[in-house]
Enzyme design. Structure first.
Site, short mmCIF file in Angstrom:
data_model
loop_
_atom_site.label_atom_id
_atom_site.label_comp_id
_atom_site.label_asym_id
_atom_site.label_seq_id
_atom_site.Cartn_x
_atom_site.Cartn_y
_atom_site.Cartn_z
CG ASP A 1 -8.18 0.18 -4.83
OD1 ASP A 1 -6.99 0.55 -4.85
OD2 ASP A 1 -8.52 -0.94 -4.43
CB VAL A 2 -4.36 4.40 -5.31
CG1 VAL A 2 -4.83 5.62 -4.54
CG2 VAL A 2 -3.82 3.32 -4.39
CG ASN B 1 -1.45 9.50 2.88
OD1 ASN B 1 -0.47 9.44 3.62
ND2 ASN B 1 -2.65 9.06 3.25
CE1 TYR C 1 4.14 1.00 4.57
CE2 TYR C 1 6.34 1.11 5.52
CZ TYR C 1 5.09 1.68 5.30
OH TYR C 1 4.83 2.93 5.80
CE LYS D 1 4.87 3.80 2.34
NZ LYS D 1 3.90 4.85 1.90
#
Length: 274
Positions: free
Chosen positions: A66-67, A93, A176, A180
């Protein structure tokens, strides 16, 4: 010119590699001779895709991490580098989508509908989880990769951002879009710091692509048709559409490109976001 796109033997890690864009990155690099480790939390998907690609004669392995667990991520990257004896390319990613933000709407809407009290109902848990995966996870991936790339004086870090980093869409989660946009600027910071070390950092910013993010809503044919009406080429993006760009950014051919966010969208084509 062919040699400029040669990634034979390159050591590659891809987070979020079990499906969608991450899997496409891994597929194209492996198909061109790279040795690829797909990192994901989806154990079943990871096992299935790694076995499929190995069955095609490609050098692909899976690693579960898990990042948001930076120690586990470091271990996965370190293990890949040790197995390959090098780490040339890292695709940061992995990402999640928490759903609609403070307003509601969809493609084709003339005006978004404001949800009364939406920001008051936007929980810390919802916000923090998206930021932790989509922004902190990119930082942790880049940091882990740079530790191996810097001593060799060579490396390619490629981050998945989003068209949502520049274009605000009401139906896309607010966390989100914020994450980003932050990732887009992080790429520029990485480029400034690492360029002198022979390491480039760039971003691929997809528009509407058919992947599993957000629960896989993009697979809905009616939604795809609705979105397609609003874009010039009248089509939505597919993971295979990113493969040529991913290969370019991972290869020696891209040595003169760093700090760029390259927008790729099924409807709008390819462009560099200033």
């Amino acid at each position: 010119m062919t040699s400029r796109f040669d990634v034979t033997g390159h050591g590659v890690v891809v987070t979020g590699g079990a499906s969608g864009l991450g899997l496409a990155y891994g597929e194209v690099l492996a198909a061109h001779g790279a040795r690829v480790t797909l990192i994901d939390v989806d154990e079943a998907g990871l096992s299935r895709e790694a076995a499929r690609l190995e069955g095609e004669g490609l050098d692909v392995r899976g690693a579960i991490a898990d990042v948001t667990d930076h120690a586990a991520l470091d271990s996965a990257v370190d293990e890949a580098a040790a197995i390959y004896g090098r780490l040339d390319v890292a695709f940061a990613n992995a990402g999640i989508d928490s759903g609609a933000g403070f307003v509601a709407g969809w493609a084709g809407s003339e005006r978004p509908r404001v949800e009364e009290g939406a920001i008051e109902r936007y929980t810390d848990e919802r916000w923090n989880r998206v930021i932790d995966v989509n922004l902190n996870g990119i930082f942790a991936t880049a940091r882990a990769a740079a530790r191996h790339m810097r001593p060799r004086g060579y490396g390619r870090i490629v981050v998945t951002t989003s068209l949502a980093a520049t274009k605000v869409e009401p139906v896309i989660g607010s966390a989100y879009m914020a994450s980003k946009a932050g990732a887009r600027h992080l790429v520029r910071c990485l480029a400034l710091e690492l360029a002198a070390e022979g390491i480039t950092a760039n971003a691929i910013a997809p528009g509407f692509f058919v992947t599993n993010i957000g629960g896989g809503h993009a697979h809905d044919p009616e939604l795809q048709a609705m979105v397609a009406k609003d874009v010039p080429m009248h089509r939505v993006g597919r993971p295979d559409d990113v493969k040529a760009l991913a290969l370019f950014l991972a290869a020696p051919a891209s040595e003169y490109v760093t700090g760029q966010e390259i927008v790729i969208d099924g409807g709008w084509g390819l462009g560099i976001a200033d």
